[in-house]
Design a protein around this motif. Structure first.
Motif, PDB file in Angstrom:
ATOM      1  N   UNK A 252       0.844  -1.269   0.147  1.00  0.00           N
ATOM      2  CA  UNK A 252      -0.072   0.135  -0.052  1.00  0.00           C
ATOM      3  C   UNK A 252       0.908   1.097   0.022  1.00  0.00           C
ATOM      4  N   UNK A 253       0.495   2.338  -0.842  1.00  0.00           N
ATOM      5  CA  UNK A 253       1.267   3.563  -0.791  1.00  0.00           C
ATOM      6  C   UNK A 253       1.039   4.260   0.177  1.00  0.00           C
ATOM      7  N   UNK A 254       2.164   4.349   1.150  1.00  0.00           N
ATOM      8  CA  UNK A 254       2.064   5.287   2.366  1.00  0.00           C
ATOM      9  C   UNK A 254       1.512   6.673   2.206  1.00  0.00           C
ATOM     10  N   UNK A 255       1.861   7.470   1.234  1.00  0.00           N
ATOM     11  CA  UNK A 255       1.335   8.813   1.117  1.00  0.00           C
ATOM     12  C   UNK A 255       0.911   9.065  -0.491  1.00  0.00           C
ATOM     13  N   UNK A 256       0.304  10.068  -0.552  1.00  0.00           N
ATOM     14  CA  UNK A 256      -0.187  11.202   0.243  1.00  0.00           C
ATOM     15  C   UNK A 256      -1.559  10.815   0.575  1.00  0.00           C
ATOM     16  N   UNK A 257      -1.874  11.181   2.003  1.00  0.00           N
ATOM     17  CA  UNK A 257      -2.980  11.057   2.283  1.00  0.00           C
ATOM     18  C   UNK A 257      -3.951  12.270   2.097  1.00  0.00           C
ATOM     19  N   UNK A 258      -5.235  11.867   1.850  1.00  0.00           N
ATOM     20  CA  UNK A 258      -6.193  12.854   1.413  1.00  0.00           C
ATOM     21  C   UNK A 258      -7.222  13.173   2.236  1.00  0.00           C
ATOM     22  N   UNK A 259      -7.807  14.273   2.415  1.00  0.00           N
ATOM     23  CA  UNK A 259      -9.097  14.683   3.444  1.00  0.00           C
ATOM     24  C   UNK A 259     -10.340  13.825   3.162  1.00  0.00           C
ATOM     25  N   UNK A 260     -10.462  13.763   1.545  1.00  0.00           N
ATOM     26  CA  UNK A 260     -11.683  13.017   1.222  1.00  0.00           C
ATOM     27  C   UNK A 260     -11.820  11.863   1.903  1.00  0.00           C
ATOM     28  N   UNK A 261     -10.677  11.063   1.983  1.00  0.00           N
ATOM     29  CA  UNK A 261     -10.885   9.546   2.444  1.00  0.00           C
ATOM     30  C   UNK A 261     -11.310   9.685   3.918  1.00  0.00           C
ATOM     31  N   UNK A 262     -10.684  10.458   4.538  1.00  0.00           N
ATOM     32  CA  UNK A 262     -11.453  10.517   6.126  1.00  0.00           C
ATOM     33  C   UNK A 262     -12.804  10.783   6.010  1.00  0.00           C
ATOM     34  N   UNK A 263     -13.478  11.681   5.363  1.00  0.00           N
ATOM     35  CA  UNK A 263     -14.643  12.153   5.192  1.00  0.00           C
ATOM     36  C   UNK A 263     -15.586  10.840   4.850  1.00  0.00           C
ATOM     37  N   UNK A 264     -15.241  10.238   3.737  1.00  0.00           N
ATOM     38  CA  UNK A 264     -15.922   9.220   3.335  1.00  0.00           C
ATOM     39  C   UNK A 264     -16.048   8.014   4.111  1.00  0.00           C
ATOM     40  N   UNK A 265     -14.755   7.672   4.804  1.00  0.00           N
ATOM     41  CA  UNK A 265     -14.855   6.595   5.840  1.00  0.00           C
ATOM     42  C   UNK A 265     -15.773   6.938   6.863  1.00  0.00           C
ATOM     43  N   UNK A 266     -15.674   8.052   7.399  1.00  0.00           N
ATOM     44  CA  UNK A 266     -16.832   8.549   8.586  1.00  0.00           C
ATOM     45  C   UNK A 266     -18.051   8.056   8.118  1.00  0.00           C
ATOM     46  N   UNK A 267     -18.279   8.707   6.919  1.00  0.00           N
ATOM     47  CA  UNK A 267     -19.933   8.450   6.453  1.00  0.00           C
ATOM     48  C   UNK A 267     -20.232   6.918   6.339  1.00  0.00           C
ATOM     49  N   UNK A 268     -19.271   6.282   5.921  1.00  0.00           N
ATOM     50  CA  UNK A 268     -19.559   4.805   5.835  1.00  0.00           C
ATOM     51  C   UNK A 268     -19.756   4.120   7.181  1.00  0.00           C
ATOM     52  N   UNK A 269     -19.015   4.489   8.104  1.00  0.00           N
ATOM     53  CA  UNK A 269     -19.491   3.932   9.328  1.00  0.00           C
ATOM     54  C   UNK A 269     -20.663   4.309   9.717  1.00  0.00           C
ATOM     55  N   UNK A 270     -21.149   5.766   9.776  1.00  0.00           N
ATOM     56  CA  UNK A 270     -22.331   6.170  10.168  1.00  0.00           C
ATOM     57  C   UNK A 270     -23.499   5.394   9.329  1.00  0.00           C
ATOM     58  N   UNK A 271     -23.249   5.237   8.107  1.00  0.00           N
ATOM     59  CA  UNK A 271     -24.433   4.460   7.230  1.00  0.00           C
ATOM     60  C   UNK A 271     -24.500   3.106   7.986  1.00  0.00           C
ATOM     61  N   UNK A 272     -23.422   2.310   8.318  1.00  0.00           N
ATOM     62  CA  UNK A 272     -23.340   1.034   8.899  1.00  0.00           C
ATOM     63  C   UNK A 272     -23.872   1.092  10.229  1.00  0.00           C
ATOM     64  N   UNK A 273     -23.795   2.106  10.835  1.00  0.00           N
ATOM     65  CA  UNK A 273     -24.321   2.172  12.222  1.00  0.00           C
ATOM     66  C   UNK A 273     -25.754   2.229  12.224  1.00  0.00           C
ATOM     67  N   UNK A 274     -26.375   2.943  11.329  1.00  0.00           N
ATOM     68  CA  UNK A 274     -28.018   2.966  11.075  1.00  0.00           C
ATOM     69  C   UNK A 274     -28.538   1.809  11.027  1.00  0.00           C
ATOM     70  N   UNK A 275     -27.903   0.951  10.447  1.00  0.00           N
ATOM     71  CA  UNK A 275     -28.512  -0.651  10.071  1.00  0.00           C
ATOM     72  C   UNK A 275     -27.973  -1.548  11.391  1.00  0.00           C
ATOM     73  N   UNK A 276     -26.878  -1.535  12.098  1.00  0.00           N
ATOM     74  CA  UNK A 276     -26.467  -2.250  12.841  1.00  0.00           C
ATOM     75  C   UNK A 276     -26.662  -1.830  14.270  1.00  0.00           C
ATOM     76  N   UNK A 277     -26.559  -0.681  14.573  1.00  0.00           N
ATOM     77  CA  UNK A 277     -26.587  -0.022  15.963  1.00  0.00           C
ATOM     78  C   UNK A 277     -25.416  -0.587  16.618  1.00  0.00           C
TER      79      UNK A 277
END
Length: 343
Positions: A252-277
């Motif tokens: 896996x490439x170590x850099x460059x880390x981009x802000x969009x990935x943190x946002x979209x991963x956050x939203x993924x977890x929140x979407x999954x939380x709505x289903x699983x609690x």
């Protein structure tokens, strides 16, 4: 100043980075770089953030942002129901048709806007018109991310046979692509993991919520856990670097880390939380948000203390000090969602 108010300082930069045409694409450090003009991609995502701000604060200045960004998206619509993307500072589009990813992001943004209870009907009418023009192209989408963006958008619309059909066809094509590329040690939709990764499982979770088909959720869970095993470290979130990405069978490439990935991963977890609690999702979502604040591989805050802007990423040598639209919109959306998390 409270922590919430401090987080909201990004709003000042959002206005500074927007003119009467739309949001600028890139910056030279902390000012708009007019050499690069605008994109429909960025204005579509900025539209979603503007809607979220208007829902929260109900102030006319945010409604004005909605008008500006939506007007850009409308102007980008071509006669085929697709969207032009790149526009020069002279207000001239540089192409007759943008990418399918641009199309998917527009469907997502328009759907998010029309589904908002706070947005005035006049704006919703415009969104409905554009969506109707664009809908004839949905079944022709071939790119994986474009399908994912479109599913997330369509899942927000009112129930209809047409909408359900589109979601079903797009979601099944994602599942089939996943099965085609999946192997014992590779649980992913393609033979590489590049940008906007969290949107794939997020889209299938949204499809599951709309249609209840078990294979959507199973595929979302397995692919999410695979991605999680790569980017979620014990103490911080570390997105896959755009300087090489992750190619199947390679490091896996170590850099460059981009802000969009943190946002979209956050939203993924929140979407999954709505289903699983499952409250682990909330903890992981906050870990993604804290990436912006310095809980990352370099222990550096990505937030400019002077302006509230978000730097463009983390490089091997430290911060990328430019502060473009994708970064500020991603951070703004992350702030808005993180504020709703109750552990």
């Amino acid at each position: 100043m409270s922590k919430e108010n401090k987080n909201m300082e990004f709003i000042n930069y959002l206005f500074a980075f927007t003119d009467d045409v739309g949001i600028f694409q890139h910056s030279k450090y902390g000012i708009p770089d007019r050499n690069h003009g605008y994109t429909t991609d960025d204005n579509a995502r900025a539209l979603i953030l503007a809607v979220m701000l208007y829902e929260k604060f109900n102030e006319k200045k945010y409604l004005k942002l909605i008008y500006t960004y939506l007007s850009f998206v409308h102007y980008a619509l071509n006669e085929k129901g697709m969207f032009k993307n790149f526009m020069s500072y002279q207000r001239e589009f540089l192409e007759t048709q943008g990418s399918e990813d641009c199309f998917g992001r527009c469907i997502w943004a328009l759907s998010r806007t029309v589904s908002s209870a706070a947005v005035p009907q006049n704006i919703k009418n415009t969104c409905t018109f554009i969506l109707k023009e664009a809908s004839k192209n949905i079944e022709a989408i071939t790119y994986t991310r474009a399908k994912a963006y479109t599913i997330v958008g369509l899942s927000l619309l009112e129930d209809s046979e047409e909408t359900f059909t589109h979601i079903k066809n797009l979601a099944m094509s994602l599942v089939e692509q996943y099965r085609l590329n999946r192997s014992e040690n590779w649980h992913w939709f393609e033979d590489s993991i590049t940008y906007g990764n969290a949107f794939f499982p997020r889209a299938l979770i949204c499809a599951y919520k709309s249609l209840g088909k078990k294979c959507y959720l199973e595929t979302a869970k397995e692919s999410m856990e695979f991605l999680e095993g790569i980017v979620m470290k014990p103490d911080f979130f570390k997105p896959i670097g755009c300087n090489g990405w992750l190619i199947k069978g390679k490091e896996v490439a170590a850099y460059d880390e981009q802000p969009i990935e943190a946002c979209e991963m956050l939203y993924l977890y929140m979407e999954y939380y709505k289903v699983t609690k499952n409250k682990k999702c909330l903890h992981n979502a906050l870990k993604c948000f804290k990436w912006y604040k310095g809980e990352n591989s370099k222990q550096l805050s990505l937030i400019n203390e002077e302006t509230g802007a978000c730097y463009d990423g983390i490089t091997e040598n430290g911060l990328n000090l430019n502060q473009g639209s994708e970064s500020i919109v991603s951070y703004g959306m992350a702030v808005m969602m993180a504020a709703t998390i109750k552990l």
